[in-house]
Enzyme design. Sequence first.
Site, short mmCIF file in Angstrom:
data_model
loop_
_atom_site.label_atom_id
_atom_site.label_comp_id
_atom_site.label_asym_id
_atom_site.label_seq_id
_atom_site.Cartn_x
_atom_site.Cartn_y
_atom_site.Cartn_z
N SER A 65 0.80 -1.22 0.00
CA SER A 65 0.00 0.00 0.00
C SER A 65 0.84 1.28 0.00
CB SER A 65 -0.93 -0.07 1.22
OG SER A 65 -1.79 1.00 1.26
N ASP A 279 -1.76 1.32 -3.52
CA ASP A 279 -2.50 0.20 -4.11
C ASP A 279 -3.93 0.62 -4.47
OD1 ASP A 279 -3.28 0.36 -1.44
OD2 ASP A 279 -3.54 -1.80 -1.20
N GLY A 502 -1.41 -0.40 14.63
CA GLY A 502 -1.48 -1.80 14.19
C GLY A 502 -0.51 -2.07 13.05
N THR A 503 0.22 -1.06 12.63
CA THR A 503 1.10 -1.24 11.48
C THR A 503 2.55 -0.80 11.73
OG1 THR A 503 0.68 0.95 10.59
CG2 THR A 503 -0.82 -0.78 9.87
C1 16G Z 1 -4.12 -0.10 7.75
C2 16G Z 1 -5.60 -0.20 7.52
C3 16G Z 1 -6.26 1.15 7.61
C4 16G Z 1 -5.91 1.81 8.93
C5 16G Z 1 -4.43 1.82 9.16
C6 16G Z 1 -4.13 2.25 10.58
C7 16G Z 1 -6.79 -1.65 5.98
C8 16G Z 1 -6.94 -2.09 4.56
N1 16G Z 1 -5.87 -0.73 6.18
O1 16G Z 1 -3.49 0.61 6.74
O2 16G Z 1 -7.62 0.97 7.51
O3 16G Z 1 -6.38 3.13 8.95
O4 16G Z 1 -3.91 0.52 9.00
O5 16G Z 1 -2.78 2.19 10.82
O6 16G Z 1 -7.47 -2.12 6.88
P1 16G Z 1 -2.21 2.30 12.28
O7 16G Z 1 -2.80 1.20 13.10
O8 16G Z 1 -0.75 2.22 12.11
O9 16G Z 1 -2.62 3.65 12.80
MG MG Z 2 -3.83 1.11 0.50
#
Ligand code: 16G
Ligand code: MG
Length: 545
Positions: A65, A279, A502-503
């Site tokens: 993404s 993406d 979460g990322t």
């Molecule tokens: C991911 C999620 C997005 C969310 C982001 C939060 C999908 C397809 N993508 O990119 O929806 O806003 O994570 O990120 O679900 P964070 O947890 O790092 O703040």
């Molecule tokens: Mg994306």
Amino acid sequence: MAQFEEVSQKSKLHPKPEGLILQYGTAGFRTHAKHLDHIMFRMGLLATLRSKKTKSTIGVMVTASHNPEEDNGVKLIDPMGEMVTAAWEDYATRLANAEQDSLLTVLKDIIEKEAISMSEPASVYIGRDTRPSSASLSQAVLDGVSCLGGKSHDYGLVTTPQLHYMVCCCNTHGSYGSATVEGYYQKLSQAFLQLTQNAPNRTDDQKRLVVDGANGIGALKMREMELFLRSELQVVLSNDGSFGKLNHLCGADYVKVQQKPPEGLSMGARERCCSFDGDADRIVYYYTDSEGRFHLLDGDKIATLISTYLKELLTEAGLNLQIAVIQTAYANGSSTRYLEDVMKVTVCCTKTGVKHLHHAAQEYDIGVYFEANGHGTVLFSRTAQKQIHELVKDPNTNDEKKRAAKLLENTVNLINQTVGDAISDMLVIEAVLAIKGMSVQDWDAIYTDLPNRQLKVKVSDRRVIDTKDAERKAVTPEGLQEAIDSLVKKYKQARAFVRPSGTEDVVRVYAEADTQEAADNLAHEVSLAVYCLAGGVGDEPKPLH
Ligand code: 16G
Ligand code: MG
């Protein structure tokens, strides 16, 4: 069994680096591409099992993404085009982290737990973004599928939402559309052309839209789609990937986070512009006014525009369908107030992450969901679609009602209901603006965003922060929520919350207030509270001013 023997042999060609632990996060696995070959192979295996279990086609999308070009990732798509269920996310993590010699044990354990019959056929659709690493990584997915005797269809370069669409088309036996890229263009463009017939007097200027393709797959697909749109949309495509680097100083995430236009885009004053992410499942709009001030129209503004339009059409059509807008804690307070107080629509707040919003939206006749960052779509229940369809067909409907019902029907066809889709969302927005005769400035003026600020804080273990109430309240560590509450009280129209990302390995901080300075100060003070109470590491957060 021969299949397991083959898994065992082939997995040696996709070895897991010992000790490497990765999690299936909010949107799948995501990290530097060099760590992902074994993950891809194993996700090929898992998708095949999921396909046998559901007796349906499953999707595997290779993309990271909006992450930097060097990263990559993978996500699984369930039969109706939605994200894979939580239990299988867990299997994905276990399979990904099994050391080489226990891979078969974990695989067999999943088969047993889910009572999967290995003699079932399996079918997996695969797609990838434009990252240089994506071609070989998707080959690793294909290897995994073939080991377990699954059939695969490699769509090659597609946007994430296009692959979601293909999976849904396949499993609904064509009733959602035909499972080809051409079928996707045809379905969407036909609906768009029908809708814009309701706005016959648009000038070329009004049809013009500047698009930042983030140097990614969205740009490529926009080029392909242009032909289908005739001249009803005149796309000026920038950052089309011909020389720039993916997501570098451009794309939806950059524009939203930096609150400024992307590089490589020439935008005239008051000109309507939008950015896709890497993406093409996210979109934001923006323009600069005659004084050169930048205005961002994010997911909240998009949800407001679309829900206003749908609500008006429902009234005109005389349809009694319940419409709700699903947001997250990041939704600007002004948007929530406008939707609840002025529009009088139900607003519901969920945790961050598309899957949470998607599930909440399924509870309503019409569920409009958007994250502030531009991820979102609209879901129409079966009942809603049936009622709209019947009204279009009803010979006793008067002209006004029929017009509204037809607009609704074409809008349903234009929306990719499987997942947020930058191209589909863009066409919906363009059609709504055209039909309502609105400029981007009119749209922006629906309500004024409260100034806000997002920050991140590094802590030694972000899991010490637990939240409730759709991430709006911190339950642990002790004292943190009380500290936030007393800071918020110092400011006007203020709100703040914290949540573990979460990322990324950080804690995110959000604050809004009546002025930018107040929002910045509040965000900083909340960051300090997180740093002190949740085990901050490195330097103490510095004030922004
Ligand atoms: C991911 C999620 C997005 C969310 C982001 C939060 C999908 C397809 N993508 O990119 O929806 O806003 O994570 O990120 O679900 P964070 O947890 O790092 O703040
Ligand atoms: Mg994306």
